[in-house]
Design a protein around this motif. Sequence first.
Motif, PDB file in Angstrom:
ATOM      1  N   SER A  87       0.834  -1.204   0.000  1.00  0.00           N
ATOM      2  CA  SER A  87       0.000   0.000   0.000  1.00  0.00           C
ATOM      3  C   SER A  87       0.867   1.252   0.000  1.00  0.00           C
ATOM      4  O   SER A  87       2.065   1.202   0.289  1.00  0.00           O
ATOM      5  CB  SER A  87      -0.919   0.008   1.225  1.00  0.00           C
ATOM      6  OG  SER A  87      -0.163   0.078   2.432  1.00  0.00           O
ATOM      7  N   GLY A  88       0.251   2.387  -0.311  1.00  0.00           N
ATOM      8  CA  GLY A  88       0.916   3.685  -0.209  1.00  0.00           C
ATOM      9  C   GLY A  88       2.045   3.901  -1.186  1.00  0.00           C
ATOM     10  O   GLY A  88       3.011   4.607  -0.868  1.00  0.00           O
ATOM     11  N   GLU A  89       1.949   3.349  -2.398  1.00  0.00           N
ATOM     12  CA  GLU A  89       3.027   3.544  -3.365  1.00  0.00           C
ATOM     13  C   GLU A  89       3.190   5.013  -3.721  1.00  0.00           C
ATOM     14  O   GLU A  89       2.219   5.703  -4.013  1.00  0.00           O
ATOM     15  CB  GLU A  89       2.756   2.734  -4.634  1.00  0.00           C
ATOM     16  CG  GLU A  89       3.817   2.922  -5.702  1.00  0.00           C
ATOM     17  CD  GLU A  89       3.571   2.078  -6.950  1.00  0.00           C
ATOM     18  OE1 GLU A  89       3.908   2.545  -8.056  1.00  0.00           O
ATOM     19  OE2 GLU A  89       3.043   0.955  -6.816  1.00  0.00           O
ATOM     20  N   ARG A  90       4.446   5.493  -3.668  1.00  0.00           N
ATOM     21  CA  ARG A  90       4.768   6.867  -4.048  1.00  0.00           C
ATOM     22  C   ARG A  90       6.004   6.864  -4.932  1.00  0.00           C
ATOM     23  O   ARG A  90       6.974   6.187  -4.634  1.00  0.00           O
ATOM     24  CB  ARG A  90       5.038   7.744  -2.811  1.00  0.00           C
ATOM     25  CG  ARG A  90       3.820   8.036  -1.972  1.00  0.00           C
ATOM     26  CD  ARG A  90       4.117   9.051  -0.889  1.00  0.00           C
ATOM     27  NE  ARG A  90       5.050   8.540   0.112  1.00  0.00           N
ATOM     28  CZ  ARG A  90       6.263   9.026   0.320  1.00  0.00           C
ATOM     29  NH1 ARG A  90       6.729  10.013  -0.439  1.00  0.00           N
ATOM     30  NH2 ARG A  90       7.038   8.515   1.259  1.00  0.00           N
ATOM     31  N   LEU A  91       5.967   7.641  -6.009  1.00  0.00           N
ATOM     32  CA  LEU A  91       7.105   7.761  -6.906  1.00  0.00           C
ATOM     33  C   LEU A  91       7.863   9.037  -6.571  1.00  0.00           C
ATOM     34  O   LEU A  91       7.264  10.113  -6.477  1.00  0.00           O
ATOM     35  CB  LEU A  91       6.629   7.778  -8.363  1.00  0.00           C
ATOM     36  CG  LEU A  91       5.831   6.534  -8.794  1.00  0.00           C
ATOM     37  CD1 LEU A  91       5.391   6.663 -10.245  1.00  0.00           C
ATOM     38  CD2 LEU A  91       6.647   5.261  -8.592  1.00  0.00           C
ATOM     39  N   LEU A  92       9.172   8.925  -6.373  1.00  0.00           N
ATOM     40  CA  LEU A  92       9.991  10.039  -5.898  1.00  0.00           C
ATOM     41  C   LEU A  92      10.698  10.785  -7.019  1.00  0.00           C
ATOM     42  O   LEU A  92      10.889  11.991  -6.939  1.00  0.00           O
ATOM     43  CB  LEU A  92      11.021   9.535  -4.886  1.00  0.00           C
ATOM     44  CG  LEU A  92      10.478   8.779  -3.665  1.00  0.00           C
ATOM     45  CD1 LEU A  92      11.624   8.335  -2.768  1.00  0.00           C
ATOM     46  CD2 LEU A  92       9.491   9.645  -2.893  1.00  0.00           C
ATOM     47  N   THR A  93      11.124  10.077  -8.052  1.00  0.00           N
ATOM     48  CA  THR A  93      11.822  10.717  -9.165  1.00  0.00           C
ATOM     49  C   THR A  93      11.797   9.780 -10.359  1.00  0.00           C
ATOM     50  O   THR A  93      11.442   8.604 -10.246  1.00  0.00           O
ATOM     51  CB  THR A  93      13.282  11.065  -8.784  1.00  0.00           C
ATOM     52  OG1 THR A  93      13.879  11.857  -9.812  1.00  0.00           O
ATOM     53  CG2 THR A  93      14.114   9.819  -8.575  1.00  0.00           C
ATOM     54  N   ASP A  94      12.159  10.290 -11.532  1.00  0.00           N
ATOM     55  CA  ASP A  94      12.157   9.470 -12.742  1.00  0.00           C
ATOM     56  C   ASP A  94      13.357   9.826 -13.597  1.00  0.00           C
ATOM     57  O   ASP A  94      14.077  10.786 -13.333  1.00  0.00           O
ATOM     58  CB  ASP A  94      10.850   9.654 -13.522  1.00  0.00           C
ATOM     59  CG  ASP A  94      10.615  11.097 -13.947  1.00  0.00           C
ATOM     60  OD1 ASP A  94      11.473  11.665 -14.654  1.00  0.00           O
ATOM     61  OD2 ASP A  94       9.566  11.672 -13.578  1.00  0.00           O
ATOM     62  N   GLY A  95      13.591   9.046 -14.652  1.00  0.00           N
ATOM     63  CA  GLY A  95      14.725   9.293 -15.526  1.00  0.00           C
ATOM     64  C   GLY A  95      14.789   8.283 -16.646  1.00  0.00           C
ATOM     65  O   GLY A  95      13.974   7.358 -16.731  1.00  0.00           O
ATOM     66  N   TYR A  96      15.803   8.453 -17.494  1.00  0.00           N
ATOM     67  CA  TYR A  96      15.986   7.548 -18.629  1.00  0.00           C
ATOM     68  C   TYR A  96      16.258   6.123 -18.150  1.00  0.00           C
ATOM     69  O   TYR A  96      15.698   5.153 -18.666  1.00  0.00           O
ATOM     70  CB  TYR A  96      17.135   8.057 -19.503  1.00  0.00           C
ATOM     71  CG  TYR A  96      17.609   7.050 -20.519  1.00  0.00           C
ATOM     72  CD1 TYR A  96      16.859   6.775 -21.658  1.00  0.00           C
ATOM     73  CD2 TYR A  96      18.807   6.359 -20.326  1.00  0.00           C
ATOM     74  CE1 TYR A  96      17.292   5.835 -22.582  1.00  0.00           C
ATOM     75  CE2 TYR A  96      19.242   5.429 -21.254  1.00  0.00           C
ATOM     76  CZ  TYR A  96      18.483   5.166 -22.376  1.00  0.00           C
ATOM     77  OH  TYR A  96      18.911   4.238 -23.281  1.00  0.00           O
TER      78      TYR A  96
END
Length: 466
Positions: free
Chosen positions: A395-404
């Motif tokens: 539960s509570g999935e959170r995305l902090l950053t992204d990239g190639y």
Amino acid sequence: MTPTRLCNARLPHLYRRTGLFVRRLSVVALTLVTLGAGVFSAPLKAQEPLRIIIDQGHLDPLPIALPPFIEEVDGRGQVGANLAQVITNNLQRSGLFRPLDPRSFLEPITDFNALPRFRDWRTINADALVTGEIVTDDGGRLAVQFRLYDALTERELVGKKYRTNPENWRRVAHLISDAIYERLTGEKGYFDTRIVFVAESGPRQRRTTRLGIMDQDGANPEFLTSGADLVLSPRFSPTSQEITYMSFKNNRPRVYLLNVETGQSEVVGDFPGMTFAPRFSPDGSRVAMTLEERGNSDIYLYDLARRTKARLTNHPSIDTSPTFAPDGNRLAFNSDRGGSRQLYVMDRNGGNVQRISFGDGKYSTPVWSPRGDLIAFTKLSKGVFYLGVMRPDGSGERLLTDGYSIDGPTWAPNGRVIMFWKQTPTGQDGSGGNTSIFSVDLTGFNLRRVQTPGNASDPAWSPLIR
């Protein structure tokens, strides 16, 4: 001034290059004295104690003043300024503090034992003030002491004194940073730590890789291996004196154990196939890893003392990337047994397997937080890589950053910051493809690049140095 407590601490192991390895020198004792908190107290009025509350998504960093430490150091003259700068950099990188510009300071701190003019510090909107002093004794050792004040109430919050050799001033700066962080947040700091990583050099198609080690701020980098063999996925033991990693020595990919003190390495277990993705148990007695044999990958547990192995998964899918919960009772891992790469948890004996990831995309590289409350992961969704966290039940999935391309998350010892590595795209001419290490806190707002000697990947955070 009478100290209220006297205890002995030890400096981290000092390293020097010896042959292909970095060996540990003899440990140098460091004495820590806790100064009497409140000795110089002169509160204006009763107020709530100064404290950073870190239970919300975005924070306003606390304004803090860090003047250069007063110094009586034979012929050096820059130790006080350098030490204060390291503390400043540590606190600023945390995202919780806003060190004020020294050019705004109204009062020069010239006497460590004198009460600061708190009105001057409040005028420049400092909520906290750190003062310090460095003295050289007859034996050439440094005595470093500091005090942290609440500038609003004019109360001393904490004060300590350290004795050490001059070459260890950076270690003292990290210890002071941890003390300030802990007093103002209520949580342990993470500055007195080291990072092991894979240093990369050369063309993308013919990269030379070496195990490297450095302070958490990128200072004092050293190499632990020669670069003769490809190395991947290093991980610290709970004592920070051993590192497990994967190497292609003699063109055979296997898991190794490296003793940082002696520079000696040995194969972990006598497995018939390829072993990879190693990680220590919380007590350091076992290593969980993946064994690939006849096209199938399963997770095994190897007892380092008894030199015995136990199979934890037995499935015709790819099971890999095991990571222990901090209590050692469960493991998270990555598997495609459901048709795509997803995250699962199981008991330490391999039983009670449960899937925990159900969002869009393919999930990989789970790493359990030292606090036990979250699991960090990477995932690929619609051509974009993400770094995220979720609770152990999914539960509570959170995305902090992204990239190639993003991979290799590793937690700070206090469970508040995650380090990972990014890769840039490779051009048709072979350019690009560079790898760099970054850190981000749990808010996702404080993304920072970590300085490394060239390209770097696969970071692993050590426990606090004892």
